[in-house]
Design an enzyme around this catalytic site. Structure first.
Site, PDB file in Angstrom:
ATOM      1  N   HIS A 109       0.817  -1.216   0.000  1.00 55.08           N
ATOM      2  CA  HIS A 109       0.000   0.000   0.000  1.00 55.08           C
ATOM      3  C   HIS A 109       0.854   1.271   0.000  1.00 55.08           C
ATOM      4  O   HIS A 109       0.335   2.360  -0.263  1.00 55.08           O
ATOM      5  CB  HIS A 109      -0.987  -0.005   1.173  1.00 55.08           C
ATOM      6  CG  HIS A 109      -0.387   0.256   2.515  1.00 55.08           C
ATOM      7  ND1 HIS A 109      -0.089  -0.746   3.415  1.00 55.08           N
ATOM      8  CD2 HIS A 109      -0.022   1.406   3.127  1.00 55.08           C
ATOM      9  CE1 HIS A 109       0.407  -0.234   4.515  1.00 55.08           C
ATOM     10  NE2 HIS A 109       0.470   1.091   4.368  1.00 55.08           N
ATOM     11  N   ASP A 139       0.151  -7.683   1.506  1.00 54.22           N
ATOM     12  CA  ASP A 139       0.484  -6.256   1.540  1.00 54.22           C
ATOM     13  C   ASP A 139       1.995  -6.060   1.505  1.00 54.22           C
ATOM     14  O   ASP A 139       2.553  -5.264   2.247  1.00 54.22           O
ATOM     15  CB  ASP A 139      -0.113  -5.583   2.781  1.00 54.22           C
ATOM     16  CG  ASP A 139      -0.030  -4.056   2.708  1.00 54.22           C
ATOM     17  OD1 ASP A 139       0.077  -3.522   1.587  1.00 54.22           O
ATOM     18  OD2 ASP A 139      -0.037  -3.409   3.768  1.00 54.22           O
ATOM     19  N   SER A 213       4.642   2.531   7.851  1.00 57.17           N
ATOM     20  CA  SER A 213       4.293   1.354   7.054  1.00 57.17           C
ATOM     21  C   SER A 213       5.477   0.897   6.211  1.00 57.17           C
ATOM     22  O   SER A 213       6.112   1.694   5.524  1.00 57.17           O
ATOM     23  CB  SER A 213       3.117   1.666   6.131  1.00 57.17           C
ATOM     24  OG  SER A 213       1.942   1.867   6.855  1.00 57.17           O
TER      25      SER A 213
END
Length: 467
Positions: A109, A139, A213
């Protein structure tokens, strides 16, 4: 009094010093590993839209005559920009270098939809990155950077060795603040999230925020044990619950993306559901555990291996299945083509089957429906059922069953049975006609839980009725 106070104060100080000595010092760990942690910035080009709302990027527009460019862009403002014209979209994330030849791991992402990806190192080098591969299921994304100078790398640990209560540390760029260090403990391992069935997440209380992230999660030995990926929040900010992808799973995905450009996962071909207390009672289990197989897909490895709907998977390759969410990650990590030893409970007896694991195909989403009860039903269990036509049998892929035409208030509705459901089993007996349903329903024992298998929107599941 003063002497006693002095003694107490000295003792308190000694206790605090002893406690402080037991706390970990992360300074050396951070110094040794920060260089291999990177900041990732992405840019997604602006899209202009014509009167029909169709997107064109600026490069395509520049190839058109001026009159068409003006039409698509609209009137220009005094500052040289069309009113409401979209701006390039920029975002930030983190990552880390896993090999000296420049492979970088991050979250999917972070880079999804990006037209340009820039990787910035701690010495302020900025290097363009190419996407080697991405896997939305986990992911994860693998990037590649090139540089004449040597690239620092992290040391990879084993997430399988993590235990709750263990100290861990994250390095990343929350809100763009590069090389921010946060620490905490492992809160739990093997967490299953609703959005992802194939990742047994590491749960921590390490402070993670937007920009973290894709960054690494370290153990006290300075080894990467996870990739920080998600947080649980009601406010949009950190609330004490964060999740990381275990590095064992991440490295498996990395190697497949690097070598093959795609990820292959093991597949059984079953729909499973949780075994709650009522289902455990109805299937004769002493306590709720295992994964209940609600449906076996035609032609799947499960069907070829002898698994049946109504089986409860108790162990996989010798590892116990306590929750239904324990099964998908174990199957997904199995090499395609390997034989897996699966122990199931069937009709009150344990059986062990050897099933050759297949390759996971693309998933089709289905939507379950819910409705309020109609007027009281007129048949057994408060249900009015109808036979299924040949076309319905073919479309649903079932060999028999009855269609629920009406649901009245009562035990069936409380169990979750709804109109347009198809009942294929009742009390572990097959239902192939209306007559079968009535005969079984009229002879159900009272005072105990009864399993009923339904098919709704093409998906099978078990419900529990208590007559």
């Amino acid at each position: 009094m003063s002497m006693a106070f002095l003694l107490f104060f000295s003792t308190l100080m000694l206790v605090q010093v002893a406690q402080a000595r037991n706390l970990p010092d992360f300074t050396e760990l951070v110094e040794e590993n920060s260089a291999a942690v990177v900041n990732i910035s992405t840019t997604q080009e602006a899209r202009s839209r014509n009167s029909r709302g169709l997107p064109f990027d600026e490069r395509q527009l520049e190839q058109l005559p001026d009159i068409f460019q003006d039409f698509f862009r609209g009137p220009q403002s005094p500052f040289g920009q069309s009113p409401g014209q979209a701006q390039p979209r920029r975002s930030m994330g983190s990552g880390f270098i896993v090999s000296e030849d420049g492979y970088v791991l991050t979250n999917n992402h972070v880079i999804e939809g990006a037209d340009e990806i820039i990787v910035r190192l701690s010495d302020r080098r900025e290097l363009p990155a190419t996407v080697i591969g991405a896997d939305p299921r986990t992911d994860m994304a693998v990037l590649k950077i090139e540089d004449d100078d040597a690239l620092p790398v992290v040391r990879i640990g084993r997430s399988a060795n993590l235990k709750p209560g263990e100290w861990v540390l994250a390095i990343g760029s929350p809100f763009g603040f590069d090389y921010t260090v946060t620490a905490g403990i492992v809160s739990a391992v093997g967490r299953s999230l609703p959005t992802e069935n194939y990742v047994p997440f590491i749960q921590t209380d390490v402070a993670i925020n937007p920009g973290n992230s894709g960054g690494p999660l370290f153990n006290l030995d300075g080894e990467v044990v996870g990739i920080n990926s998600q947080i649980y929040t009601r406010s949009g900010g950190f609330m004490g619950v964060s999740f990381a992808i275990p590095i064992d799973d991440a490295m498996s995905v990395f190697r497949q993306l690097r070598d093959d450009g795609r990820v292959s996962r093991g597949w059984l071909g079953v729909l499973i559901q949780e075994v709650n207390r009522d289902l455990a009672e109805s299937f004769g289990l002493s306590r709720p555990h295992g994964a209940l197989i609600a449906e076996v897909m035609p032609g799947s490895p499960a069907e070829k291996g002898g698994l049946q709907s109504g089986d409860i998977v108790l162990s996989y390759e010798g590892e116990p299945i306590n929750l239904s969410s324990d099964l998908p990650p174990k199957v997904g990590r199995t090499t395609v083509g390997e034989q897996a030893r699966i122990t199931v409970m069937r009709e009150g007896r344990e059986r062990t089957l050897n099933v050759e694991i297949g390759r996971l195909p693309e998933e089709d989403d289905s939507v379950s429906t819910s409705e309020q009860p109609s007027s009281p039903g007129t048949g057994p269990l408060g249900l009015r059922v109808e036979p299924l036509s040949e076309d319905m049998l073919e479309n649903l892929g079932v060999s028999g069953g009855v269609l629920v035409a009406e649901v009245g208030r009562g035990t069936a509705f409380e169990a979750g049975v709804r109109s347009n459901d198809v009942i294929t089993e009742l009390n572990r007996e097959p239902v192939r006609s209306v007559e079968d349903f009535r005969k079984i329903a009229n002879n159900l024992p009272t005072g105990r839980a009864i399993p009923v298998r339904i098919v709704r929107d093409g998906r099978a599941s078990y419900l529990v009725i208590k007559p």
